[in-house]
Design a protein around this motif. Structure first.
Motif, short mmCIF file in Angstrom:
data_model
loop_
_atom_site.label_atom_id
_atom_site.label_comp_id
_atom_site.label_asym_id
_atom_site.label_seq_id
_atom_site.Cartn_x
_atom_site.Cartn_y
_atom_site.Cartn_z
N PHE A 1 4.00 1.68 -2.81
CA PHE A 1 3.44 0.34 -2.72
C PHE A 1 2.53 0.05 -3.91
O PHE A 1 2.02 0.96 -4.56
N THR A 2 2.35 -1.23 -4.17
CA THR A 2 1.42 -1.68 -5.20
C THR A 2 0.13 -2.11 -4.50
O THR A 2 0.11 -2.28 -3.28
N ALA A 3 -0.92 -2.31 -5.29
CA ALA A 3 -2.20 -2.75 -4.72
C ALA A 3 -2.02 -4.07 -3.96
O ALA A 3 -2.57 -4.25 -2.88
N GLU A 4 -1.23 -4.93 -4.53
CA GLU A 4 -0.99 -6.24 -3.91
C GLU A 4 -0.26 -6.10 -2.57
O GLU A 4 -0.59 -6.78 -1.59
N ASP A 5 0.73 -5.21 -2.53
CA ASP A 5 1.43 -4.90 -1.27
C ASP A 5 0.43 -4.50 -0.20
O ASP A 5 0.48 -4.97 0.94
N VAL A 6 -0.47 -3.61 -0.58
CA VAL A 6 -1.45 -3.07 0.36
C VAL A 6 -2.37 -4.19 0.82
O VAL A 6 -2.67 -4.33 2.01
N TYR A 7 -2.79 -5.00 -0.12
CA TYR A 7 -3.69 -6.11 0.20
C TYR A 7 -3.06 -7.03 1.25
O TYR A 7 -3.70 -7.40 2.23
N LYS A 8 -1.79 -7.36 1.04
CA LYS A 8 -1.09 -8.23 1.99
C LYS A 8 -0.95 -7.57 3.35
O LYS A 8 -1.22 -8.18 4.38
N GLU A 9 -0.54 -6.31 3.34
CA GLU A 9 -0.31 -5.57 4.58
C GLU A 9 -1.61 -5.44 5.39
O GLU A 9 -1.65 -5.76 6.58
N VAL A 10 -2.66 -5.00 4.71
CA VAL A 10 -3.94 -4.78 5.36
C VAL A 10 -4.45 -6.05 6.01
O VAL A 10 -4.96 -6.04 7.13
N ASN A 11 -4.31 -7.15 5.29
CA ASN A 11 -4.94 -8.36 5.77
C ASN A 11 -4.13 -9.15 6.79
O ASN A 11 -4.52 -10.24 7.19
N LYS A 12 -3.03 -8.52 7.24
CA LYS A 12 -2.33 -9.05 8.41
C LYS A 12 -3.18 -8.81 9.65
O LYS A 12 -3.02 -9.48 10.66
N TYR A 13 -4.00 -7.78 9.57
CA TYR A 13 -4.81 -7.41 10.74
C TYR A 13 -6.16 -8.11 10.65
O TYR A 13 -6.51 -8.67 9.62
#
Lengths: 139, 139
Positions: B42-54
């Motif tokens: 994953f990229t930082a942006e991927d993580v940012y999107k994933e994390v902020n679903k919660y």
DNA sequence: TCTTAAATTAGAATAATTCTAATTTAATCT
DNA sequence: AGATTAAATTAGAATTATTCTAATTTAAGA
């Protein structure tokens, strides 16, 4: 006083002439500078600095445009690796690289100098494009 | 309802606890999300999107900080390749990658699945750091 | 609980590259 | 040779990924 009949320059100019790209002053100038010494690796910024040592100036935008067009028409090859910048390589043959993390300089490894065997099968529905080997080294 | 006793999560958490890094809410949360499904890229942006679903939000700066710290402490491995972004890999073992240029997704190739022989000698005065093989594929 | 170094954060800064839109030029067509 | 036109060049703005800054918060140990 520019060295005429440099075979690297002539070869690159021939490829340019056979391409649909226009033969502009800037493109000719760039090829003369980049191919003067055979195989070389450089970034856009390197080229910008080198070019503008001379009285004939070329804008950074044009350098990017030219390097990208040259890559598309196989006058150059681009190499992207660890680090933030794109490198360009006058060697367009299939080959690999040493990358020195200390100096941030690339050097070539002949394709025939690396034997890769046992490569697992390409995932279903995909096709092979290229195999890149980077040997990272340090001082 | 979060899955307790996921071995990937526990292993990563253990490495974090053994490191000098502080065990913060954000770091624990990130590890729970990133290691939930074993090997991932994953990229930082991927993580940012994933994390902020919660509902528990983590800032982009913290995500960059954590991913970089995790990499330094071998909880993650970073992979830099063609394209502009840095990828992070939950697999910290020595291994190689398929990179699909169409989907921009990475997948692992076990180190033992590639045999490299005949590597030319390292240039004088330099030492070997790592050998990276990227097999570029397309749809 | 108190202390303090480390972590988090929003937003600014940076760096490489691409885009925009105006101007110039190479190559083709009379 | 001169006119035409699509492509090339350019300065500067925009973009994108990432890092930095400086203020605030927090984890972990005394």
């Amino acid at each position: 006083m520019t060295m005429k009949n440099n075979p690297h320059i002539n070869k690159a100019l021939d490829v340019l002439k056979k391409s649909p790209l226009k033969l502009t002053t800037q493109r000719t100038r760039l090829i003369e500078i980049l191919f003067k010494n055979g195989d070389q690796h450089f970034t856009a910024e390197d080229v910008y600095k080198e070019v503008n040592k001379y009285r004939y100036k070329i804008s950074l935008a044009t350098i990017y445009n030219c390097l990208n067009q040259f890559t598309k028409h196989e006058i150059l090859k681009s190499v992207r690796l660890s680090g933030d910048k794109v490198y360009f390589d006058t060697n367009t043959e299939r080959h690999h690289h040493f990358f020195c993390k200390s100096t941030e300089k690339l050097s070539d490894i002949k394709s025939s100098d690396v034997k890769i065997s046992n490569l697992p099968k390409i995932p279903r529905g995909k096709k092979l494009e290229s195999v890149e080997v980077v040997v990272n080294i340090t001082d």
